[in-house]
Design an enzyme around this catalytic site. Structure first.
Site, PDB file in Angstrom:
ATOM      1  N   GLY A  50       0.830  -1.197   0.000  1.00 36.82           N
ATOM      2  CA  GLY A  50       0.000   0.000   0.000  1.00 36.82           C
ATOM      3  C   GLY A  50       0.860   1.240   0.000  1.00 36.82           C
ATOM      4  CD  GLN A  55       3.556   5.828   2.599  1.00 36.94           C
ATOM      5  OE1 GLN A  55       2.582   5.275   2.124  1.00 36.94           O
ATOM      6  NE2 GLN A  55       4.536   5.165   3.188  1.00 36.94           N
ATOM      7  CB  CYS A  99       5.538   2.195   7.252  1.00 37.70           C
ATOM      8  SG  CYS A  99       5.044   3.735   6.435  1.00 37.70           S
ATOM      9  CG  LEU A 100       6.654   0.982   1.094  1.00 39.26           C
ATOM     10  CD1 LEU A 100       5.978   1.304  -0.235  1.00 39.26           C
ATOM     11  CD2 LEU A 100       7.753  -0.051   0.902  1.00 39.26           C
ATOM     12  CG  HIS A 141      -0.105   1.313   7.395  1.00 40.91           C
ATOM     13  ND1 HIS A 141       0.837   0.936   8.331  1.00 40.91           N
ATOM     14  CD2 HIS A 141       0.547   2.142   6.542  1.00 40.91           C
ATOM     15  CE1 HIS A 141       1.986   1.533   8.054  1.00 40.91           C
ATOM     16  NE2 HIS A 141       1.842   2.256   6.966  1.00 40.91           N
ATOM     17  CD  GLU A 142      -0.743   2.478   2.856  1.00 38.89           C
ATOM     18  OE1 GLU A 142      -0.300   3.642   2.772  1.00 38.89           O
ATOM     19  OE2 GLU A 142      -0.017   1.502   3.128  1.00 38.89           O
ATOM     20  CG  HIS A 145       0.604   7.022   5.460  1.00 40.85           C
ATOM     21  ND1 HIS A 145       1.775   7.521   5.986  1.00 40.85           N
ATOM     22  CD2 HIS A 145       0.799   5.691   5.312  1.00 40.85           C
ATOM     23  CE1 HIS A 145       2.646   6.518   6.142  1.00 40.85           C
ATOM     24  NE2 HIS A 145       2.075   5.398   5.760  1.00 40.85           N
TER      25      HIS A 145
HETATM   26 CO    CO Z   1       2.971   3.533   5.780  1.00 40.84          CO
END
Ligand code: CO
Length: 178
Positions: A50, A55, A99-100, A141-142, A145
């Site tokens: 995701g 991000q 998380c990226l 999670h997304e 953000h």
């Molecule tokens: Co993340």
């Protein structure tokens, strides 16, 4: 599959764009479609499931995800514009997340096991979704953000002790790049 735009990179913690306000999407145009394709390409390239627009340094309310994490399973891809959570289930589940924007950091996060979501698609049409289990987790999670919230905000104190040195490393790398 679309290529990610040259220069489109994952924004890493503690970049302030991860905490900035994200504007609603108002134009459902080709530029938006292109942005979502590039985000999906970058997500697959970085082995993510995701990605939220902040991000990639775009502070707009757009998320893309594919719980399968596999571009060959593009039928599982979702692109959500201006998502809203309508219902959160009472039942919780705990599972490790990454998380990226936090390379190398993983820890357990508790979240509702079910969410009902309203969002617009790339044409601006309102859609409803019931997400469960892993898909619900990736979505939440997304979605966080888009609220300027990061998974470290959901750490238990014990996880915090474990993760703090790794966060300090990311902070010092960020200062070096700045
Ligand atoms: Co993340």
């Amino acid at each position: 599959m679309a290529q990610s735009r040259p220069g489109m990179e994952i924004v890493l913690y503690p970049d302030p764009r991860l905490r900035a306000k994200n504007a609603p999407i108002e134009a459902f145009d080709e530029e938006l479609a292109q942005l979502s394709r590039e985000m999906l390409a970058l997500m697959y390239r970085t082995d993510g499931v995701g990605l939220a627009a902040p991000q990639v340094g775009v502070n707009r309310r757009l998320i893309v995800f594919n719980p399968e994490g596999d571009p060959a399973q593009s039928e599982s891809e979702l692109v959500l514009c201006n998502p809203r959570i309508l219902v959160k289930g009472r039942e919780k589940s705990v599972r490790e997340e990454g998380c990226l924007s936090f390379p190398g950091i993983n820890f357990s996060v508790e979240r509702p096991r079910f969410v009902r979501v309203e969002a617009q698609d790339l044409h601006g049409r309102v859609q409803h979704y019931d997400f469960e289990d892993f898909t619900a987790r990736v979505f939440q999670h997304e979605f966080d953000h888009l609220e300027g919230m990061l998974f470290i905000d959901r750490m238990t104190p014990a996880e915090g002790l474990k993760v703090r040195p790794l966060l300090a490393e990311l902070e010092s790398e960020f200062r070096t790049r700045a």
